[in-house]
Design a protein around this motif. Structure first.
Motif, PDB file in Angstrom:
ATOM      1  N   ALA A  59      -4.882   1.136   7.221  1.00  0.00           N
ATOM      2  CA  ALA A  59      -6.254   1.535   6.886  1.00  0.00           C
ATOM      3  C   ALA A  59      -7.264   0.761   7.733  1.00  0.00           C
ATOM      4  O   ALA A  59      -8.263   1.327   8.196  1.00  0.00           O
ATOM      5  CB  ALA A  59      -6.518   1.311   5.399  1.00  0.00           C
ATOM      6  N   ALA A  60      -7.007  -0.529   7.941  1.00  0.00           N
ATOM      7  CA  ALA A  60      -7.901  -1.342   8.771  1.00  0.00           C
ATOM      8  C   ALA A  60      -7.970  -0.806  10.197  1.00  0.00           C
ATOM      9  O   ALA A  60      -9.034  -0.771  10.827  1.00  0.00           O
ATOM     10  CB  ALA A  60      -7.431  -2.792   8.773  1.00  0.00           C
ATOM     11  N   LYS A  61      -6.824  -0.373  10.706  1.00  0.00           N
ATOM     12  CA  LYS A  61      -6.768   0.206  12.051  1.00  0.00           C
ATOM     13  C   LYS A  61      -7.575   1.494  12.115  1.00  0.00           C
ATOM     14  O   LYS A  61      -8.314   1.736  13.088  1.00  0.00           O
ATOM     15  CB  LYS A  61      -5.310   0.462  12.433  1.00  0.00           C
ATOM     16  N   ILE A  62      -7.461   2.321  11.086  1.00  0.00           N
ATOM     17  CA  ILE A  62      -8.208   3.583  11.053  1.00  0.00           C
ATOM     18  C   ILE A  62      -9.711   3.320  11.020  1.00  0.00           C
ATOM     19  O   ILE A  62     -10.491   3.989  11.706  1.00  0.00           O
ATOM     20  CB  ILE A  62      -7.780   4.420   9.832  1.00  0.00           C
ATOM     21  N   MET A  63     -10.122   2.318  10.244  1.00  0.00           N
ATOM     22  CA  MET A  63     -11.556   2.004  10.142  1.00  0.00           C
ATOM     23  C   MET A  63     -12.085   1.291  11.378  1.00  0.00           C
ATOM     24  O   MET A  63     -13.261   1.402  11.711  1.00  0.00           O
ATOM     25  CB  MET A  63     -11.814   1.160   8.894  1.00  0.00           C
ATOM     26  N   GLY A  64     -11.238   0.504  12.033  1.00  0.00           N
ATOM     27  CA  GLY A  64     -11.661  -0.186  13.245  1.00  0.00           C
ATOM     28  C   GLY A  64     -12.232  -1.574  13.018  1.00  0.00           C
ATOM     29  O   GLY A  64     -12.992  -2.076  13.853  1.00  0.00           O
ATOM     30  N   VAL A  65     -11.848  -2.239  11.905  1.00  0.00           N
ATOM     31  CA  VAL A  65     -12.379  -3.581  11.629  1.00  0.00           C
ATOM     32  C   VAL A  65     -11.740  -4.607  12.560  1.00  0.00           C
ATOM     33  O   VAL A  65     -10.650  -4.407  13.081  1.00  0.00           O
ATOM     34  CB  VAL A  65     -12.149  -3.965  10.152  1.00  0.00           C
ATOM     35  N   VAL A  66     -12.441  -5.733  12.754  1.00  0.00           N
ATOM     36  CA  VAL A  66     -11.952  -6.756  13.689  1.00  0.00           C
ATOM     37  C   VAL A  66     -10.967  -7.712  13.045  1.00  0.00           C
ATOM     38  O   VAL A  66     -10.205  -8.394  13.745  1.00  0.00           O
ATOM     39  CB  VAL A  66     -13.123  -7.556  14.308  1.00  0.00           C
ATOM     40  N   ALA A  67     -10.960  -7.800  11.713  1.00  0.00           N
ATOM     41  CA  ALA A  67     -10.046  -8.709  11.030  1.00  0.00           C
ATOM     42  C   ALA A  67      -9.895  -8.269   9.575  1.00  0.00           C
ATOM     43  O   ALA A  67     -10.816  -7.697   8.989  1.00  0.00           O
ATOM     44  CB  ALA A  67     -10.564 -10.150  11.083  1.00  0.00           C
ATOM     45  N   ARG A  68      -8.718  -8.545   9.014  1.00  0.00           N
ATOM     46  CA  ARG A  68      -8.487  -8.318   7.594  1.00  0.00           C
ATOM     47  C   ARG A  68      -7.546  -9.408   7.095  1.00  0.00           C
ATOM     48  O   ARG A  68      -6.497  -9.643   7.691  1.00  0.00           O
ATOM     49  CB  ARG A  68      -7.866  -6.944   7.336  1.00  0.00           C
ATOM     50  N   GLU A  69      -7.922 -10.076   6.025  1.00  0.00           N
ATOM     51  CA  GLU A  69      -7.069 -11.116   5.461  1.00  0.00           C
ATOM     52  C   GLU A  69      -7.029 -10.993   3.944  1.00  0.00           C
ATOM     53  O   GLU A  69      -7.887 -10.355   3.330  1.00  0.00           O
ATOM     54  CB  GLU A  69      -7.535 -12.506   5.875  1.00  0.00           C
ATOM     55  N   ASN A  70      -6.022 -11.636   3.347  1.00  0.00           N
ATOM     56  CA  ASN A  70      -5.821 -11.579   1.904  1.00  0.00           C
ATOM     57  C   ASN A  70      -5.806 -12.999   1.355  1.00  0.00           C
ATOM     58  O   ASN A  70      -5.051 -13.849   1.832  1.00  0.00           O
ATOM     59  CB  ASN A  70      -4.506 -10.863   1.583  1.00  0.00           C
ATOM     60  N   LEU A  71      -6.649 -13.259   0.345  1.00  0.00           N
ATOM     61  CA  LEU A  71      -6.755 -14.602  -0.222  1.00  0.00           C
ATOM     62  C   LEU A  71      -5.681 -14.882  -1.264  1.00  0.00           C
ATOM     63  O   LEU A  71      -5.579 -16.011  -1.755  1.00  0.00           O
ATOM     64  CB  LEU A  71      -8.146 -14.803  -0.836  1.00  0.00           C
ATOM     65  N   LYS A  72      -4.887 -13.879  -1.632  1.00  0.00           N
ATOM     66  CA  LYS A  72      -3.738 -14.029  -2.530  1.00  0.00           C
ATOM     67  C   LYS A  72      -4.105 -14.636  -3.881  1.00  0.00           C
ATOM     68  O   LYS A  72      -3.339 -15.419  -4.460  1.00  0.00           O
ATOM     69  CB  LYS A  72      -2.633 -14.856  -1.849  1.00  0.00           C
ATOM     70  N   GLN A 172     -12.607  10.601   8.385  1.00  0.00           N
ATOM     71  CA  GLN A 172     -11.978   9.334   8.765  1.00  0.00           C
ATOM     72  C   GLN A 172     -11.860   8.412   7.543  1.00  0.00           C
ATOM     73  O   GLN A 172     -10.862   7.695   7.390  1.00  0.00           O
ATOM     74  CB  GLN A 172     -12.785   8.656   9.871  1.00  0.00           C
ATOM     75  N   LYS A 173     -12.864   8.426   6.674  1.00  0.00           N
ATOM     76  CA  LYS A 173     -12.777   7.671   5.421  1.00  0.00           C
ATOM     77  C   LYS A 173     -11.573   8.134   4.605  1.00  0.00           C
ATOM     78  O   LYS A 173     -10.800   7.307   4.088  1.00  0.00           O
ATOM     79  CB  LYS A 173     -14.054   7.859   4.605  1.00  0.00           C
ATOM     80  N   MET A 174     -11.398   9.449   4.496  1.00  0.00           N
ATOM     81  CA  MET A 174     -10.296   9.974   3.704  1.00  0.00           C
ATOM     82  C   MET A 174      -8.943   9.617   4.327  1.00  0.00           C
ATOM     83  O   MET A 174      -7.967   9.377   3.621  1.00  0.00           O
ATOM     84  CB  MET A 174     -10.433  11.484   3.538  1.00  0.00           C
ATOM     85  N   GLN A 175      -8.883   9.546   5.653  1.00  0.00           N
ATOM     86  CA  GLN A 175      -7.648   9.118   6.317  1.00  0.00           C
ATOM     87  C   GLN A 175      -7.321   7.669   5.955  1.00  0.00           C
ATOM     88  O   GLN A 175      -6.154   7.322   5.747  1.00  0.00           O
ATOM     89  CB  GLN A 175      -7.795   9.251   7.830  1.00  0.00           C
ATOM     90  N   ALA A 176      -8.368   6.816   5.874  1.00  0.00           N
ATOM     91  CA  ALA A 176      -8.149   5.420   5.504  1.00  0.00           C
ATOM     92  C   ALA A 176      -7.627   5.323   4.073  1.00  0.00           C
ATOM     93  O   ALA A 176      -6.728   4.521   3.776  1.00  0.00           O
ATOM     94  CB  ALA A 176      -9.444   4.632   5.658  1.00  0.00           C
ATOM     95  N   ILE A 177      -8.161   6.150   3.171  1.00  0.00           N
ATOM     96  CA  ILE A 177      -7.675   6.173   1.788  1.00  0.00           C
ATOM     97  C   ILE A 177      -6.224   6.635   1.736  1.00  0.00           C
ATOM     98  O   ILE A 177      -5.371   6.031   1.059  1.00  0.00           O
ATOM     99  CB  ILE A 177      -8.569   7.087   0.925  1.00  0.00           C
ATOM    100  N   GLN A 178      -5.918   7.693   2.468  1.00  0.00           N
ATOM    101  CA  GLN A 178      -4.569   8.254   2.440  1.00  0.00           C
ATOM    102  C   GLN A 178      -3.540   7.350   3.114  1.00  0.00           C
ATOM    103  O   GLN A 178      -2.331   7.582   2.989  1.00  0.00           O
ATOM    104  CB  GLN A 178      -4.560   9.641   3.094  1.00  0.00           C
ATOM    105  N   ALA A 179      -3.999   6.298   3.810  1.00  0.00           N
ATOM    106  CA  ALA A 179      -3.056   5.314   4.359  1.00  0.00           C
ATOM    107  C   ALA A 179      -2.265   4.640   3.242  1.00  0.00           C
ATOM    108  O   ALA A 179      -1.158   4.144   3.460  1.00  0.00           O
ATOM    109  CB  ALA A 179      -3.791   4.268   5.187  1.00  0.00           C
ATOM    110  N   TYR A 180      -2.828   4.642   2.026  1.00  0.00           N
ATOM    111  CA  TYR A 180      -2.139   4.051   0.878  1.00  0.00           C
ATOM    112  C   TYR A 180      -1.238   5.108   0.243  1.00  0.00           C
ATOM    113  O   TYR A 180      -1.487   5.618  -0.849  1.00  0.00           O
ATOM    114  CB  TYR A 180      -3.157   3.509  -0.128  1.00  0.00           C
ATOM    115  N   GLY A 181      -0.167   5.421   0.941  1.00  0.00           N
ATOM    116  CA  GLY A 181       0.709   6.504   0.517  1.00  0.00           C
ATOM    117  C   GLY A 181       1.413   6.255  -0.801  1.00  0.00           C
ATOM    118  O   GLY A 181       1.801   7.205  -1.484  1.00  0.00           O
ATOM    119  N   THR A 182       1.586   4.993  -1.189  1.00  0.00           N
ATOM    120  CA  THR A 182       2.228   4.725  -2.473  1.00  0.00           C
ATOM    121  C   THR A 182       1.264   4.856  -3.643  1.00  0.00           C
ATOM    122  O   THR A 182       1.702   4.951  -4.796  1.00  0.00           O
ATOM    123  CB  THR A 182       2.824   3.301  -2.513  1.00  0.00           C
TER     124      THR A 182
END
Length: 246
Positions: A59-72, A172-182
């Motif tokens: 999804a991050a790739k589809i949106m084009g963001v420069v970074a994505r991280e998870n604080l867990k 393109q927004k909907m493609q980013a949502i659909q990246a979450y196939g599960t």
């Protein structure tokens, strides 16, 4: 890493559902955007923390963001306490955004509202010099307070303070949502024969489209996203207003 916009979501996919159109628009306009997910979404009925990482990266790739991280942070059980505030302040000071997009303060999922208040508190406290945080290398970070914290609308409807036209990037927004196939109603999710959930039904995706259409109609466009702001937004002149014929 200095970015223009930092989007924060308590679960991977919150950002895609709530503000992916705005993110894509701003990137097309030359802005830099980073994403911070607070939890791994490990309590989700469908999928796993591992699949959510893969889906979030796509999804991050589809949106084009420069970074994505998870604080867990712990999904479902994180609190708005000092430790979690400091963790988020560290991320805000790392990216030094002008604008933060984050969870709404009150919503169907209790994590959303709790995260919204955590973001709001960290947003303010990040600007206090006597709160000390360090970066990954152990260097003390400088204070930083973004100009605005805008809350994207999630499940429950809230009257927005700002509406942004996302008509040109809605697919393109909907493609980013659909990246979450599960998570959502896609052929990939259906093939896993997982337990049906509130968000995996066809009706849920239809409701996302319907809301975007409804918000778009409010400003005379096909699709829009809405945001709430605790801070009043001012303009220097009426030239900042875009007038549309209806």
């Amino acid at each position: 890493m200095k970015v223009d916009i930092l989007a924060i979501g308590v679960h991977p996919d919150d950002i895609e559902l709530g503000c992916a159109g705005t993110i894509i628009n701003e990137i097309k306009n030359g802005k830099t955007v980073a994403i911070v997910d607070l939890t791994q979404g490990e309590l989700g009925t469908r999928g796993t923390a591992e699949t959510r990482y893969t889906e979030a990266a796509e999804a991050a790739k589809i949106m084009g963001v420069v970074a994505r991280e998870n604080l867990k942070m712990r999904d479902g059980f994180f609190t708005n306490d000092e430790a979690h505030k400091l963790q988020l302040i560290q991320a805000i000071r790392k990216y030094r955004p002008e604008i933060v997009l984050g969870n709404i303060l009150n919503d169907r999922h209790p994590d959303h509202g709790r995260a919204g208040h955590l973001i709001s508190d960290a947003f303010f406290l990040s600007g206090l010099s006597k709160i000390v945080t360090t970066d990954e290398a152990g260097n003390e970070q400088e204070k930083w307070r973004p100009k605005y914290f805008l809350q994207y609308i999630q499940d429950w409807y809230h009257e927005p303070d700002i509406l942004l036209d996302i008509s040109d990037v809605f697919e393109q927004k909907m493609q980013a949502i659909q990246a979450y196939g599960t998570q959502f109603h896609t052929s990939a999710a259906d093939s896993e024969s997982g337990q049906q959930t509130y968000i995996s039904t066809p009706d849920f995706i239809e409701s996302i489209v319907a809301r975007a259409r409804m918000l778009g109609k409010r400003i005379g466009v096909k699709y829009a996203e809405g945001f709430l702001s605790e801070k009043k937004i001012g303009i220097k002149s009426l030239d900042a207003l875009v007038l549309r014929e209806t």
